[in-house]
Design an enzyme around this catalytic site. Sequence first.
Site, mmCIF file in Angstrom:
data_model
loop_
_atom_site.group_PDB
_atom_site.id
_atom_site.type_symbol
_atom_site.label_atom_id
_atom_site.label_comp_id
_atom_site.label_asym_id
_atom_site.label_seq_id
_atom_site.Cartn_x
_atom_site.Cartn_y
_atom_site.Cartn_z
ATOM 1 N N ASP A 1 7.063 -5.976 11.560
ATOM 2 C CA ASP A 1 5.973 -5.367 11.168
ATOM 3 C C ASP A 1 6.630 -3.911 10.753
ATOM 4 O OD1 ASP A 1 3.682 -3.851 10.723
ATOM 5 O OD2 ASP A 1 3.474 -2.393 12.610
ATOM 6 N N SER A 2 5.378 -3.313 8.846
ATOM 7 C CA SER A 2 6.868 -2.451 9.783
ATOM 8 C C SER A 2 6.925 -0.872 10.691
ATOM 9 C CB SER A 2 5.394 -1.115 8.415
ATOM 10 O OG SER A 2 4.375 -0.438 8.679
ATOM 11 N N TYR B 1 3.673 1.045 5.232
ATOM 12 C CA TYR B 1 3.673 0.532 3.874
ATOM 13 C C TYR B 1 2.244 0.709 3.271
ATOM 14 C CZ TYR B 1 7.596 -2.962 5.233
ATOM 15 O OH TYR B 1 8.596 -3.524 5.598
ATOM 16 N N GLY B 2 1.100 0.626 3.679
ATOM 17 C CA GLY B 2 -0.177 1.092 3.118
ATOM 18 C C GLY B 2 -0.237 1.969 1.659
ATOM 19 N N CYS C 1 1.382 -7.671 9.522
ATOM 20 C CA CYS C 1 1.304 -6.338 9.407
ATOM 21 C C CYS C 1 0.677 -7.134 7.692
ATOM 22 C CB CYS C 1 2.381 -6.177 8.889
ATOM 23 S SG CYS C 1 2.201 -4.540 7.476
ATOM 24 N N ASN C 2 -0.740 -6.518 8.047
ATOM 25 C CA ASN C 2 -1.967 -6.964 6.916
ATOM 26 C C ASN C 2 -0.855 -6.124 5.825
ATOM 27 O OD1 ASN C 2 -4.307 -7.388 8.403
ATOM 28 N ND2 ASN C 2 -3.528 -6.677 9.712
ATOM 29 N N THR C 3 -0.682 -5.009 5.926
ATOM 30 C CA THR C 3 -0.259 -4.830 4.405
ATOM 31 C C THR C 3 0.821 -5.692 3.532
ATOM 32 O OG1 THR C 3 -0.809 -2.621 5.394
ATOM 33 C CG2 THR C 3 0.512 -2.347 2.915
ATOM 34 N N GLU D 1 -6.745 6.290 4.779
ATOM 35 C CA GLU D 1 -4.529 6.980 4.908
ATOM 36 C C GLU D 1 -3.987 7.410 5.331
ATOM 37 O OE1 GLU D 1 -4.007 8.105 1.332
ATOM 38 O OE2 GLU D 1 -5.684 7.517 0.175
ATOM 39 N N CYS E 1 -5.561 -3.731 10.092
ATOM 40 C CA CYS E 1 -3.783 -3.279 10.318
ATOM 41 C C CYS E 1 -3.285 -3.134 11.713
ATOM 42 C CB CYS E 1 -3.976 -1.681 9.874
ATOM 43 S SG CYS E 1 -2.476 -0.492 9.795
ATOM 44 N N THR E 2 -2.707 -4.505 11.298
ATOM 45 C CA THR E 2 -2.027 -4.204 13.645
ATOM 46 C C THR E 2 -1.629 -2.724 13.933
ATOM 47 O OG1 THR E 2 0.274 -4.235 12.415
ATOM 48 C CG2 THR E 2 -1.298 -6.651 12.473
ATOM 49 N N HIS E 3 -1.747 -1.852 13.338
ATOM 50 C CA HIS E 3 -1.746 -0.759 14.060
ATOM 51 C C HIS E 3 -2.847 -0.033 15.298
ATOM 52 C CE1 HIS E 3 2.266 0.502 11.842
ATOM 53 N NE2 HIS E 3 2.482 1.190 12.785
HETATM 54 N N1 DGL Z 1 0.962 -2.439 10.782
HETATM 55 C C1 DGL Z 1 0.669 -2.575 9.328
HETATM 56 C C2 DGL Z 1 -0.902 -3.415 8.778
HETATM 57 O O1 DGL Z 1 -1.246 -4.119 9.782
HETATM 58 C C3 DGL Z 1 0.598 -1.563 8.882
HETATM 59 C C4 DGL Z 1 0.986 0.209 8.292
HETATM 60 C C5 DGL Z 1 1.620 0.286 7.779
HETATM 61 O O2 DGL Z 1 2.739 0.384 7.189
HETATM 62 O O3 DGL Z 1 0.841 1.467 6.870
HETATM 63 O O4 DGL Z 1 -1.107 -3.420 7.784
#
Ligand code: DGL
Length: 275
Positions: free
Chosen positions: A13-14, A45-46, A77-79, A149, A192-194
């Site tokens: 992930d990021s 990453y967003g 990570c979805n992004t 954001e 987003c996995t966060h």
């Molecule tokens: N955890 C990441 C996701 O699932 C992105 C978080 C990021 O780096 O903006 O998209």
Amino acid sequence: MTDDRRLRILMFDSGTGGLTVARAVADALPNADLIYAADNGGFPYGAWAEEPLVERLLVLMAALIERGRPDVVVVACNTASTIAIWRLRERFPSMPFVGTVPAIKPAAALSKTGLIGVLATPGTVRREYTRALIETYASHCTVFLHGAEGLAAMAEGKLYGITPDPKALRREIRPAFRKRDGRLTDTVVLGCTHYPLLLEELAKAAPWPVTFLDPAPAIARRVVQVVAEKGRQPGALNGAARPGSVLLTARPANQNVLEAYARAGYPDHEVLAMA
Ligand code: DGL
């Protein structure tokens, strides 16, 4: 050849968001060795434009595969997944990749009101891939896609000991909650996995109760399937990263970051030299 080494899975992930997925994978495959990789030097990453992000992911993944020697890579990570999963598969054809994309299909099956909110990073929201998921699986629903954001950074912060500001959190999620003809959003996809790291805060900030969909269990099931299909060719591990390590791309800004990884089961860390 005898298979005398355990399955190695690289979770990527990021930042710390992928820990929500790693936990589910570890529960599903308790005998696997996990290595966690976070591109903390590239977080968030967003905010990245698409091509530079793809280029970074291709370069970084080569280094991570070399260092981690995994049997499977989970892009938690979805992004990253929505822009690069097929590019990664093309570049590393012998490596199985499991990606993470917003759980729009299960949301469409679950929603009773037909109003679905999707919270994701601005990057994921812009993707053609995300739009295609909605068209394919949720065309009978109304989907409110919202690029939050600052939510991923709030989740990172929480793990480092910074309490998220409830007002700011409410602002970040509000556009996913809508009313239409007496109906309310009843299902919110955590794209987003966060975000599952903030589940408690999200439930409190929600203007009315909804089901928040965390994709981690579904991803873990997919990893189990991929592992079963794969038939491993274990290679030598001399010099590879130790299981329970976290591979980073930048020195963490403070000690709390490393403590958070240690609490999650990754006590060792290594900072990769990025080309
Ligand atoms: N955890 C990441 C996701 O699932 C992105 C978080 C990021 O780096 O903006 O998209």
